[in-house]
Motif scaffolding. Structure first.
Motif, short mmCIF file in Angstrom:
data_model
loop_
_atom_site.label_atom_id
_atom_site.label_comp_id
_atom_site.label_asym_id
_atom_site.label_seq_id
_atom_site.Cartn_x
_atom_site.Cartn_y
_atom_site.Cartn_z
N ARG A 90 -28.87 10.64 -22.13
CA ARG A 90 -28.98 11.43 -23.36
C ARG A 90 -30.43 11.81 -23.67
NH1 ARG A 90 -25.00 7.77 -27.25
NH2 ARG A 90 -23.06 8.18 -26.12
N SER A 91 -31.36 11.47 -22.76
CA SER A 91 -32.78 11.78 -22.93
C SER A 91 -33.36 11.14 -24.19
CB SER A 91 -33.00 13.30 -22.97
OG SER A 91 -32.60 13.89 -21.76
N ARG A 92 -32.87 9.96 -24.53
CA ARG A 92 -33.39 9.19 -25.66
C ARG A 92 -33.66 7.75 -25.21
NH1 ARG A 92 -35.33 11.22 -30.18
NH2 ARG A 92 -34.55 9.40 -31.32
N PRO A 93 -34.67 7.56 -24.32
CA PRO A 93 -34.88 6.22 -23.74
C PRO A 93 -35.50 5.22 -24.70
CG PRO A 93 -36.56 7.73 -22.96
CD PRO A 93 -35.61 8.56 -23.76
N PHE A 94 -36.30 5.68 -25.66
CA PHE A 94 -37.02 4.75 -26.52
C PHE A 94 -36.26 4.55 -27.83
CE2 PHE A 94 -40.39 6.68 -23.87
CZ PHE A 94 -40.78 5.53 -23.20
N ARG A 95 -35.26 3.70 -27.75
CA ARG A 95 -34.48 3.35 -28.92
C ARG A 95 -34.88 1.94 -29.38
NH1 ARG A 95 -29.61 6.48 -29.35
NH2 ARG A 95 -29.28 7.83 -27.54
N ALA A 96 -34.83 1.72 -30.69
CA ALA A 96 -35.16 0.40 -31.22
C ALA A 96 -34.19 -0.66 -30.71
CB ALA A 96 -35.15 0.43 -32.75
N SER A 97 -32.93 -0.26 -30.53
CA SER A 97 -31.91 -1.21 -30.08
C SER A 97 -32.19 -1.71 -28.66
CB SER A 97 -30.52 -0.56 -30.12
OG SER A 97 -30.51 0.64 -29.37
N LEU A 98 -32.83 -0.88 -27.83
CA LEU A 98 -33.13 -1.30 -26.46
C LEU A 98 -34.15 -2.43 -26.45
CD1 LEU A 98 -33.18 2.07 -24.50
CD2 LEU A 98 -31.83 0.05 -23.95
N GLY A 99 -35.17 -2.30 -27.26
CA GLY A 99 -36.17 -3.36 -27.34
C GLY A 99 -35.55 -4.68 -27.78
N TRP A 100 -34.68 -4.60 -28.78
CA TRP A 100 -34.01 -5.80 -29.27
C TRP A 100 -33.09 -6.39 -28.21
CZ3 TRP A 100 -35.44 -8.66 -33.12
CH2 TRP A 100 -36.15 -8.10 -34.19
N LEU A 101 -32.37 -5.55 -27.50
CA LEU A 101 -31.45 -6.04 -26.47
C LEU A 101 -32.20 -6.79 -25.37
CD1 LEU A 101 -28.72 -3.27 -25.88
CD2 LEU A 101 -28.36 -5.68 -26.43
N PHE A 102 -33.29 -6.22 -24.90
CA PHE A 102 -34.05 -6.88 -23.84
C PHE A 102 -34.75 -8.13 -24.35
CE2 PHE A 102 -33.86 -2.65 -21.69
CZ PHE A 102 -33.21 -3.08 -20.55
N ALA A 103 -35.17 -8.14 -25.61
CA ALA A 103 -35.78 -9.34 -26.18
C ALA A 103 -34.75 -10.46 -26.28
CB ALA A 103 -36.35 -9.02 -27.56
N VAL A 104 -33.54 -10.13 -26.73
CA VAL A 104 -32.46 -11.13 -26.81
C VAL A 104 -32.12 -11.63 -25.41
CG1 VAL A 104 -30.02 -11.45 -27.36
CG2 VAL A 104 -31.51 -10.27 -28.97
N ALA A 105 -32.06 -10.71 -24.44
CA ALA A 105 -31.76 -11.11 -23.06
C ALA A 105 -32.83 -12.06 -22.53
CB ALA A 105 -31.65 -9.88 -22.17
N ALA A 106 -34.10 -11.81 -22.87
CA ALA A 106 -35.19 -12.69 -22.42
C ALA A 106 -35.03 -14.09 -23.02
CB ALA A 106 -36.54 -12.10 -22.81
#
Length: 207
Positions: A116-132
């Motif tokens: 969708r050409s929207r790579p920088f979403r706030a939810s992505l940062g949170w998802l990867f932080a939770v995964a870490a």
């Protein structure tokens, strides 16, 4: 590659779709592994890999070129396993699986966002932080739970038949720190997405 409209090309879209689908498949596999482990651990006669010491492998005594052979683990079937040990052994599988599911969710959402050409979403940062965080917890606490579960088994076996501790380790936890290193890498990825989101917001504000 991007088209003039800023959208990924057809080939890139297909590749991203395959990656997202693969992430979902891996997450489903992790959930299936937990369910399978639950059935095995809470079955009538669960079999557990137990660390052993001072046990020689006599089957190789007659093999030329082998001077000595020992084993460091054995598959032990324990029909009368306590519920506490069963839950600890289930946590050993469940905690790393949760980290896998969280990571795959982040990869899937990243693939969809790139399409969708929207790579920088706030939810992505949170998802990867939770995964870490889950990867660290799943690695350390999962291995610790497995060690505690096996220690409970040894304690119960020793109470019923003294001498079991002469073969089975009373408590042995060998931590694999590789997932912790991957977790730090994921934390950096989470920070990267947060920085990218801020830059994207500032850039859009200037337009």
């Amino acid at each position: 590659m991007l088209t003039k409209e800023g959208r990924p090309t057809l080939a890139d879209g297909i590749a991203l779709g395959l990656i997202a689908t693969g992430a979902v498949s891996v997450a489903i596999g992790a959930v299936v592994a937990v369910v399978t482990a639950a059935f095995e651990v809470f079955g009538a006669a669960p079999t557990v890999s137990m660390p052993v010491h001072d046990v020689e492998l006599t089957a190789l005594d007659d093999v030329a070129g082998v001077s000595a052979a020992t084993v460091d683990s054995a598959l032990v079937t324990v029909p009368a396993m306590s519920s506490g040990a069963r839950w600890m052994l289930l946590l050993e599988t469940t905690l790393p699986a949760l980290a896998t599911v969280a990571l795959c969710a982040g990869v899937w959402w990243l693939g969809v966002s790139l399409i969708r050409s929207r790579p920088f979403r706030a939810s992505l940062g949170w998802l990867f932080a939770v995964a870490a965080c889950l990867m660290i917890a799943g690695s350390l606490f999962g291995q610790l739970a497995g060690g505690i579960g096996r220690a409970i088994i040894v304690q119960d076996l020793t109470a019923a038949s003294p001498g079991a501790e002469d073969v089975l380790w009373t408590l042995l936890v060998q931590f694999d720190l590789a997932p912790v290193g991957w977790a730090f890498a994921l934390a950096l990825v989470a920070g990267l997405f947060e920085i990218g989101r801020r830059l994207q917001r500032d850039t859009e504000g200037l337009v």
